[in-house]
Enzyme design. Structure first.
Site, PDB file in Angstrom:
ATOM      1  N   HIS A 210       0.811  -1.225   0.000  1.00  0.00           N
ATOM      2  CA  HIS A 210       0.000   0.000   0.000  1.00  0.00           C
ATOM      3  C   HIS A 210       0.845   1.277   0.000  1.00  0.00           C
ATOM      4  CE1 HIS A 210       0.406  -0.272   4.507  1.00  0.00           C
ATOM      5  NE2 HIS A 210       0.467   1.043   4.380  1.00  0.00           N
ATOM      6  N   ASP A 243       0.180  -7.716   1.420  1.00  0.00           N
ATOM      7  CA  ASP A 243       0.545  -6.308   1.614  1.00  0.00           C
ATOM      8  C   ASP A 243       2.053  -6.116   1.648  1.00  0.00           C
ATOM      9  OD1 ASP A 243       0.042  -3.590   1.832  1.00  0.00           O
ATOM     10  OD2 ASP A 243      -0.041  -3.635   4.026  1.00  0.00           O
ATOM     11  N   SER A 324       4.657   2.486   7.954  1.00  0.00           N
ATOM     12  CA  SER A 324       4.353   1.311   7.129  1.00  0.00           C
ATOM     13  C   SER A 324       5.550   0.910   6.276  1.00  0.00           C
ATOM     14  CB  SER A 324       3.161   1.612   6.220  1.00  0.00           C
ATOM     15  OG  SER A 324       1.991   1.780   6.981  1.00  0.00           O
TER      16      SER A 324
END
Length: 483
Positions: A210, A243, A324
């Protein structure tokens, strides 16, 4: 005691050992003697006071025969009119007493001390004056001098010492890991974002899908290293189901690669450190512990047809937007997870809210496999056991569907579950001894495994509980997702 109640014992007042007050004695005179006899309480048989000019009478009231006569001042001829009687004469007889007290309400002619109210008020005034004088004295003693500077003032030099820290300390671990952590600045056609990543063998950078998805359709990626040098990068491959993504920077500037650990050896309570660029603040280090393992997390945008199912490592190390893709490392400085998601009070995953102590990382063993597959084939394999779950079931465990769904049979006859003997309607209770709570947890656990991994399943058919052992397989060869 009054005349009416005082007992008589035959003694005259002069017979008492001590004086009984000072009654006012009046001089005797023939002209008003008889008129005053009854008023003064004298009897006719008693001796009367001596008249003026012959001497003072004895104040004791004894008969004149017992009283010495003293010559007194000459008041003139006897025929002179006597002085007027007093306004409040008090009779005196053999049993006389002191004059009665003044009547209630009559004015007092003696001196009286201040009353209680005056004394209290005076005490309060004195206390207030003492307090004010004390405050003034304190101020005078402590007030600053006219000049607020002191040319000779000094706090002394800073203490000496070196900045090296033990290798096992948080500072020691951070100093070894920070050089291998990078910041990613991603620009897409209409949006931009930031994230984190870390350098692995061969000059590749592992990050979240992402983070780089914005640049998947022709956007730009800029990588900034810990030494503040930067370069561009391209996407090698990405796997939305886990992910994870891998990018390749044009230059690494001699940056050392990071050391990968073993997430299967992580236990709850282990100390961990999260490193990354939260909110664009590069090189940020936060610390905490492993709060839980195998935490099922579904990460992705709303209505995402292919969300990521993660059997995550939960940590209370502060993870915020921008963390992230960064590493979660253990006390040895080894990466045990890839920071991927956070939970907020609204229970949304990957929200833009701040950390509340619920962060989630992809186990590094899963990231290692996905990264290898992406680098070697351009895509990661998705594992399966060949069943379709009943989404309407709300009982214990999860139930295999009883009817085909979207053209798929509830149990693939040649799949791992079919080969192990599972049938439509069976209820899966445990996987490798872990009690299953819902379908999200089962999918997350299966996808975290590598193809060829054996797992043990406890399931229920009717009222009977059974065990089955099966081998996880990969789906058909995936379609590569190059940049």
């Amino acid at each position: 005691m009054t005349d009416e109640t005082r007992p008589t014992d035959g003694r005259t007042p002069s017979d008492l050992s001590e004086p009984q007050g000072r009654p006012e004695f009046l001089p005797a005179n023939d002209g008003w003697e008889s008129a005053r006899t009854e008023q003064l309480g004298w009897n006719a048989s008693e001796q009367r006071p001596q008249p003026y000019g012959t001497g003072w009478g004895d104040p004791s009231g004894r008969p004149s025969g017992d009283t010495a006569v003293h010559s007194g001042p000459d008041y003139g001829p006897p025929s002179a009119p006597p002085p007027p009687p007093p306004g409040a004469a008090v009779g005196m007889g053999p049993g006389w007493g002191p004059p009665p007290p003044p009547a209630e309400g009559s004015p007092s002619h003696g001196r009286r001390g201040p009353n209680t109210g005056v004394l209290v008020a005076l005490g309060v005034v004195i206390a207030l004056l003492a307090s004010v004088m004390g405050s003034v004295g304190t101020y005078l003693l402590t007030r600053p001098s006219a000049s607020s500077t002191d040319p000779s003032y000094s706090l002394g030099p800073a203490p000496t010492g070196d900045t090296s820290r033990p290798p096992e300390s948080v500072a020691g671990v951070a100093s070894r890991v920070l050089p291998g952590v990078v910041s990613l600045e991603v620009e897409g056609a209409s949006d931009a974002g930031t994230g984190s990543g870390f350098l692995i063998k061969g000059g590749y950078v592992v990050t979240n899908n992402h983070v780089v998805a914005l640049a998947a359709q022709g956007g730009d990626i800029k990588i900034v290293f810990n030494n503040r040098k930067s370069t561009t990068a391209r996407i090698v491959g990405r796997d939305p189901g886990s992910d994870l993504a891998v990018v390749k920077p044009e230059e690494t500037f001699g940056t050392p690669e990071i050391t990968l650990g073993n997430s299967d050896q992580v236990v709850v309570g282990d100390p961990v450190i999260a490193i990354g660029s939260p909110l664009g603040l590069t090189g940020t280090v936060t610390t905490g512990i492993v709060s839980s393992l195998n935490r099922p997390v579904v990460a992705g945008e709303d209505n995402d047809p292919d969300p990521a199912y993660i059997s995550a490592i939960q940590t209370d190390a502060a993870i915020n937007p921008g963390n992230s893709g960064g590493p979660l490392v253990n006390a040895k400085g080894e990466v045990v997870g890839v920071n991927s998601a956070i939970a907020t009070l609204s229970r949304a995953i990957s929200s833009q809210s701040g950390s509340i102590g619920l962060g989630f990382a992809i186990p590094i063993n899963q990231a290692r496999r996905v990264a290898e597959e992406i680098i070697t084939t351009g895509a990661a394999k998705r594992v399966k056991i060949g069943i379709v779950l009943d989404s309407r079931y709300r009982g214990e465990g999860v139930r295999i569907a009883t009817e085909p769904t979207q053209g798929r049979q509830p149990v693939e006859s040649d799949g791992p579950a079919g080969k192990a003997g599972l049938k439509p309607g069976d209820i899966i209770l445990e996987l490798n001894g872990l009690r299953i709570q819902d379908s999200t947890e089962l999918i997350s656990l299966i996808r975290s495994k590598s193809p060829g991994t054996k797992i043990a399943i406890k399931y229920k058919r009717g009222t009977e509980e059974r065990m089955a052992s099966l081998t996880v397989t990969a789906e058909a060869e995936p379609t590569p997702r190059p940049s």
